[in-house]
Scaffold this active site. Structure first.
Site, PDB file in Angstrom:
ATOM      1  N   ARG A   1     -17.793  34.208 -94.114  1.00 32.73           N
ATOM      2  CA  ARG A   1     -16.429  33.772 -94.422  1.00 32.73           C
ATOM      3  C   ARG A   1     -16.413  32.256 -94.520  1.00 32.73           C
ATOM      4  O   ARG A   1     -16.753  31.555 -93.562  1.00 32.73           O
ATOM      5  CB  ARG A   1     -15.475  34.251 -93.324  1.00 32.73           C
ATOM      6  CG  ARG A   1     -14.062  33.719 -93.482  1.00 32.73           C
ATOM      7  CD  ARG A   1     -13.170  34.149 -92.312  1.00 32.73           C
ATOM      8  NE  ARG A   1     -11.905  33.445 -92.384  1.00 32.73           N
ATOM      9  CZ  ARG A   1     -11.355  32.761 -91.388  1.00 32.73           C
ATOM     10  NH1 ARG A   1     -11.948  32.691 -90.214  1.00 32.73           N
ATOM     11  NH2 ARG A   1     -10.204  32.153 -91.555  1.00 32.73           N
TER      12      ARG A   1
ATOM     13  N   HIS B   1      -7.644  26.762 -95.351  1.00 34.33           N
ATOM     14  CA  HIS B   1      -8.009  26.474 -93.967  1.00 34.33           C
ATOM     15  C   HIS B   1      -7.666  25.009 -93.683  1.00 34.33           C
ATOM     16  O   HIS B   1      -8.517  24.214 -93.308  1.00 34.33           O
ATOM     17  CB  HIS B   1      -9.486  26.764 -93.716  1.00 34.33           C
ATOM     18  CG  HIS B   1      -9.836  26.957 -92.269  1.00 34.33           C
ATOM     19  ND1 HIS B   1     -10.596  28.007 -91.813  1.00 34.33           N
ATOM     20  CD2 HIS B   1      -9.512  26.231 -91.170  1.00 34.33           C
ATOM     21  CE1 HIS B   1     -10.748  27.922 -90.502  1.00 34.33           C
ATOM     22  NE2 HIS B   1     -10.095  26.837 -90.088  1.00 34.33           N
TER      23      HIS B   1
ATOM     24  N   GLU C   1      -4.797  30.931 -89.788  1.00 36.65           N
ATOM     25  CA  GLU C   1      -4.013  30.424 -88.666  1.00 36.65           C
ATOM     26  C   GLU C   1      -2.828  29.556 -89.097  1.00 36.65           C
ATOM     27  O   GLU C   1      -2.757  28.357 -88.792  1.00 36.65           O
ATOM     28  CB  GLU C   1      -4.906  29.635 -87.711  1.00 36.65           C
ATOM     29  CG  GLU C   1      -6.008  30.467 -87.089  1.00 36.65           C
ATOM     30  CD  GLU C   1      -6.801  29.734 -86.028  1.00 36.65           C
ATOM     31  OE1 GLU C   1      -7.573  30.395 -85.325  1.00 36.65           O
ATOM     32  OE2 GLU C   1      -6.647  28.502 -85.899  1.00 36.65           O
TER      33      GLU C   1
ATOM     34  N   ASN D   1      -8.047  36.024 -85.086  1.00 38.50           N
ATOM     35  CA  ASN D   1      -8.819  34.989 -84.410  1.00 38.50           C
ATOM     36  C   ASN D   1      -8.394  34.968 -82.948  1.00 38.50           C
ATOM     37  O   ASN D   1      -7.197  34.809 -82.648  1.00 38.50           O
ATOM     38  CB  ASN D   1      -8.556  33.610 -85.022  1.00 38.50           C
ATOM     39  CG  ASN D   1      -9.093  33.482 -86.440  1.00 38.50           C
ATOM     40  OD1 ASN D   1      -9.697  34.405 -86.976  1.00 38.50           O
ATOM     41  ND2 ASN D   1      -8.876  32.330 -87.045  1.00 38.50           N
TER      42      ASN D   1
ATOM     43  N   TYR E   1      -9.560  33.571 -78.895  1.00 38.24           N
ATOM     44  CA  TYR E   1     -10.436  32.775 -78.050  1.00 38.24           C
ATOM     45  C   TYR E   1     -10.103  32.873 -76.566  1.00 38.24           C
ATOM     46  O   TYR E   1     -10.997  32.887 -75.727  1.00 38.24           O
ATOM     47  CB  TYR E   1     -10.368  31.292 -78.466  1.00 38.24           C
ATOM     48  CG  TYR E   1     -10.952  31.009 -79.821  1.00 38.24           C
ATOM     49  CD1 TYR E   1     -12.308  30.769 -79.974  1.00 38.24           C
ATOM     50  CD2 TYR E   1     -10.154  30.991 -80.960  1.00 38.24           C
ATOM     51  CE1 TYR E   1     -12.865  30.515 -81.217  1.00 38.24           C
ATOM     52  CE2 TYR E   1     -10.696  30.743 -82.211  1.00 38.24           C
ATOM     53  CZ  TYR E   1     -12.053  30.505 -82.335  1.00 38.24           C
ATOM     54  OH  TYR E   1     -12.595  30.259 -83.572  1.00 38.24           O
TER      55      TYR E   1
ATOM     56  N   GLU F   1     -12.512  35.243 -86.361  1.00 38.32           N
ATOM     57  CA  GLU F   1     -13.082  34.150 -85.557  1.00 38.32           C
ATOM     58  C   GLU F   1     -13.108  34.570 -84.103  1.00 38.32           C
ATOM     59  O   GLU F   1     -12.146  35.149 -83.582  1.00 38.32           O
ATOM     60  CB  GLU F   1     -12.251  32.859 -85.642  1.00 38.32           C
ATOM     61  CG  GLU F   1     -12.367  32.093 -86.930  1.00 38.32           C
ATOM     62  CD  GLU F   1     -11.606  30.769 -86.863  1.00 38.32           C
ATOM     63  OE1 GLU F   1     -11.456  30.207 -85.750  1.00 38.32           O
ATOM     64  OE2 GLU F   1     -11.162  30.308 -87.921  1.00 38.32           O
TER      65      GLU F   1
END
Length: 476
Positions: A82, A130, A175, A304, A306, A380
């Site tokens: 990606r 992005h 995002e 995504n 984290y 991600e």
């Protein structure tokens, strides 16, 4: 916290193993082949905006080294990659009122990259946005102006038309929460504005841009999947029994999750979000027909993830905790002055982010419930670590291996719970320019010596390569 090994360690047949990057973070060559400045060029060259004044001028020099990087992906056995397209390379003369001429040299770079990937047996997935908005558009309002969304749709048509014969998946936005709130409210991302009302206008126009781009991809690359990538927050109340804490969760969930999921999946903005933010804006920038445009059929949703987030209602006494993981700028949490973000105990990444893989499972299951029939991807996931090349010439990043193991185990938990997860993209392939943190944070599974541009796969890269080869979760 550690994740118990799931009941099965095997991933579904056809599961895609990949990695991800972003154009401004790796490409360099910021003034070559007609490229004009993006908001991140301007932001990073503004004194005091990035750590040590670091910029993406050279970064990983991927623009000149992409063949070497694709060969490295092939060596690691990656099945998909990606990457994002830099808008200022494609229509460098864009204005708010006209897309301007297409720069063929920009398209040629991405076409060559796609060809190299296909020849290596790696499936390309293209992110159209992005965060590197052309500076010329920001000069005329940026994402606060609906014309930016209109130009974005036209730009998407150009890229889809050029690459759609070889690209399986186009991701409209990466995002949008960060682009809107960190860029226009907190000021810690480009363009560095601290205007809460502008942030909410940016939310809507990013949503609108997504819808217009999705339409453009369907028209100009009818064989490709249309997707969007969201960094959904996994929010928990500090005190489950506290009505104030539960309401704090509702409010931040509205700002980060539902303000995007609502219009994209259901064609409506959540009524409570509009009410919560009524003192900031009247949302008059939403025009008739906009939400119908935003609600385009999706083939896939990218998550995504984290770190977890714990919130509570702030009493107004004492210092307010602000451990939301987004730096020391103004608050990105519009109309949430009485919400505080709790510092959590336990292990952390080099970014200071708490580690809890349970959020991966819960968010994937939430998406499966809210978007039935839509394929899911982890677009991600990864961690920053204090990586160094040892005397043996190897980066022994055991902490990252443990992080990836536990989060991939959480993906398996979600799959066992019925979530249609079709692939996983580790963030990131390469150490790179980490936005306002400059080059101080290393997320890559491949170490980059920025002085020499030498690439060195870390232990995590070899571990991940084994996972991809076996389509299963190896031991840590």
């Amino acid at each position: 916290m550690p994740q118990d090994t799931p009941r099965t360690t095997r991933f579904p047949d056809g599961f895609l193993w990949g990695s991800a990057t972003a154009s401004y973070q790796i490409e360099g060559a910021v003034d070559e082949d007609g490229r004009t400045p993006s908001v991140w060029d301007t932001f990073s060259h503004t004194p005091g905006k990035t750590l040590d004044g670091d910029t993406g001028d050279v970064a990983d020099d991927h623009y000149h080294r992409f063949r070497e990087d694709v060969a490295l992906m092939k060596e690691l056995g990656l099945q998909t990659y990606r990457f994002s397209v830099a808008w200022p390379r494609i229509t460098p003369q864009v204005t708010a009122d006209a897309l301007g001429p297409v720069e063929q040299r920009g398209l040629d770079f991405y076409s060559a990259l796609v060809d190299e990937l296909v020849a290596a047996g790696i499936t390309p997935a293209v992110t159209l946005y992005h965060w590197d908005l052309p500076q010329a558009l920001e000069d005329e309002g940026g994402w606060t102006d609906r014309r930016t969304a209109e130009r974005f749709g036209e730009y998407a048509a150009v890229v889809a038309g050029a690459l759609g014969d070889r690209v399986r998946t186009f991701i409209t936005l990466n995002e949008p929460w960060c682009a809107a709130y960190l860029g226009y409210a907190a000021g810690v991302h480009a363009p560095g504005r601290t205007e809460p009302a502008a942030a909410l206008a940016a939310v809507h126009h990013l949503n609108l841009g997504h819808g217009l781009a999705a339409r453009a991809v369907r028209e100009h690359a009818p064989g490709a999947e249309v997707a969007v990538t969201l960094n959904l927050g996994w929010f928990r109340p500090d005190d489950e029994s506290s009505e104030g804490d539960r309401d704090a969760v509702r409010r931040v969930d509205g700002l980060q999750n539902r303000v995007f999921l609502g219009p994209m999946l259901r064609g409506e903005y959540p009524a409570d979000v509009l009410e919560d933010t009524a003192a900031v804006t009247d949302w008059s920038f939403v025009r008739d027909g906009d939400v119908e445009t935003i609600r385009q059929p999706l083939d896939a949703l990218g998550l995504n993830y984290y770190s977890p987030t714990v919130v509570r209602r702030w009493s107004g006494e004492g210092a307010k905790e602000t451990a939301d993981g987004h730096g020391d700028g103004a608050s990105p949490w519009v109309a949430c002055d009485d919400v505080e973000f709790v510092e959590l105990p336990g292990p952390r990444t080099e970014m200071g982010w708490s580690i809890d893989p349970r959020g991966m499972s819960e968010l994937l299951l939430r998406l499966a419930a809210e978007a039935p029939g839509v394929d899911l991807y982890v677009t991600e996931n990864g961690m920053a670590a204090p990586d160094v090349v040892g005397d043996d010439g190897v980066v022994h990043d055991d902490d990252r291996v443990a992080y990836l193991h536990d989060h991939l185990a959480a993906v398996l938990d979600a799959v066992e719970g019925g979530a249609p997860v079709k692939g996983y993209f580790v963030w990131s392939l390469l150490d790179n320019f980490e936005w306002a943190y400059g080059y101080s944070k290393r997320f890559g599974v491949v170490h980059v010596d920025y002085a020499t541009q030498v690439r060195t796969p870390k232990d995590s890269a070899r571990w991940y390569s084994r996972a991809a080869a076996e389509n299963a979760l190896p031991a840590r």
